[in-house]
Design a protein around this motif. Structure first.
Motif, mmCIF file in Angstrom:
data_model
loop_
_atom_site.group_PDB
_atom_site.id
_atom_site.type_symbol
_atom_site.label_atom_id
_atom_site.label_comp_id
_atom_site.label_asym_id
_atom_site.label_seq_id
_atom_site.Cartn_x
_atom_site.Cartn_y
_atom_site.Cartn_z
ATOM 1 N N ARG A 62 0.873 -1.173 0.000
ATOM 2 C CA ARG A 62 0.000 0.000 0.000
ATOM 3 C C ARG A 62 0.911 1.223 0.000
ATOM 4 N N VAL A 63 0.448 2.315 -0.617
ATOM 5 C CA VAL A 63 1.250 3.532 -0.679
ATOM 6 C C VAL A 63 0.442 4.725 -0.186
ATOM 7 N N ARG A 64 1.134 5.667 0.391
ATOM 8 C CA ARG A 64 0.552 6.968 0.725
ATOM 9 C C ARG A 64 1.006 7.935 -0.346
ATOM 10 N N ILE A 65 0.074 8.636 -0.932
ATOM 11 C CA ILE A 65 0.389 9.567 -2.017
ATOM 12 C C ILE A 65 0.561 10.967 -1.431
ATOM 13 N N ASN A 66 1.770 11.505 -1.562
ATOM 14 C CA ASN A 66 2.052 12.855 -1.065
ATOM 15 C C ASN A 66 1.511 13.914 -2.014
ATOM 16 N N CYS A 67 1.744 13.684 -3.316
ATOM 17 C CA CYS A 67 1.277 14.598 -4.352
ATOM 18 C C CYS A 67 1.336 13.852 -5.672
ATOM 19 N N GLN A 68 0.760 14.448 -6.711
ATOM 20 C CA GLN A 68 0.715 13.807 -8.023
ATOM 21 C C GLN A 68 1.142 14.804 -9.089
ATOM 22 N N THR A 69 1.736 14.262 -10.167
ATOM 23 C CA THR A 69 2.236 15.105 -11.241
ATOM 24 C C THR A 69 2.124 14.372 -12.575
ATOM 25 N N PRO A 70 1.981 15.108 -13.676
ATOM 26 C CA PRO A 70 1.954 14.438 -14.976
ATOM 27 C C PRO A 70 3.348 13.963 -15.383
ATOM 28 N N GLY A 71 3.371 12.892 -16.160
ATOM 29 C CA GLY A 71 4.632 12.341 -16.654
ATOM 30 C C GLY A 71 4.350 11.403 -17.813
ATOM 31 N N THR A 72 5.226 10.422 -18.000
ATOM 32 C CA THR A 72 5.068 9.431 -19.072
ATOM 33 C C THR A 72 3.729 8.710 -18.946
ATOM 34 N N SER A 73 3.032 8.544 -20.069
ATOM 35 C CA SER A 73 1.772 7.804 -20.074
ATOM 36 C C SER A 73 2.076 6.305 -19.981
ATOM 37 N N VAL A 74 1.365 5.627 -19.070
ATOM 38 C CA VAL A 74 1.573 4.200 -18.812
ATOM 39 C C VAL A 74 0.220 3.493 -18.830
ATOM 40 N N THR A 75 0.186 2.291 -19.405
ATOM 41 C CA THR A 75 -1.010 1.461 -19.374
ATOM 42 C C THR A 75 -0.802 0.364 -18.337
ATOM 43 N N GLY A 76 -1.748 0.245 -17.423
ATOM 44 C CA GLY A 76 -1.669 -0.757 -16.368
ATOM 45 C C GLY A 76 -3.041 -1.347 -16.114
#
Length: 110
Positions: A62-76
């Motif tokens: 499990r992860v805690r997200i501090n912040c988010q930003t745009p970057g490389t597009s990934v398919t998951g």
């Protein structure tokens, strides 16, 4: 005088502190998100696949997200996304592998 009183904590105070600790633990779990089941996830030094791998998260992490930003597009497993989640200093994971319940931002932008 009771043992609790000699230690400076009354029964009510001890119960209140235990409740506060439980609430704090629940809050920490509520703000963490699971990595997609069955995946070990690369943690990168920046928001993209071109950045070096700094560690690998184990299945079930499990992860805690501090912040988010745009970057490389990934398919998951949760679709295609260019959102990268900062989970620590110099540590980013693709949001396409994190079950946030949203296709958009769920944390402040970095």
């Amino acid at each position: 005088m009771s043992v609790q009183e000699t230690r400076g904590i009354t029964g009510g105070e001890a119960e209140e502190r235990t409740t506060e600790a439980a609430v704090g633990t629940a809050a920490a779990l509520a703000t963490s998100y699971p990595v997609a089941p069955g995946y070990q996830l690369n943690v990168r030094s920046g928001p993209g696949t071109g950045y070096s791998i700094v560690r690998v998260l184990a299945e079930g992490a499990r992860v805690r997200i501090n912040c988010q930003t745009p970057g490389t597009s990934v398919t998951g497993p949760y679709g295609t996304s260019n959102i990268w989640d900062n989970i620590g200093s110099g540590q980013y994971v693709s949001d396409a592998y994190i079950r946030t319940g949203s296709d958009g931002y769920v944390a402040p932008r970095c």
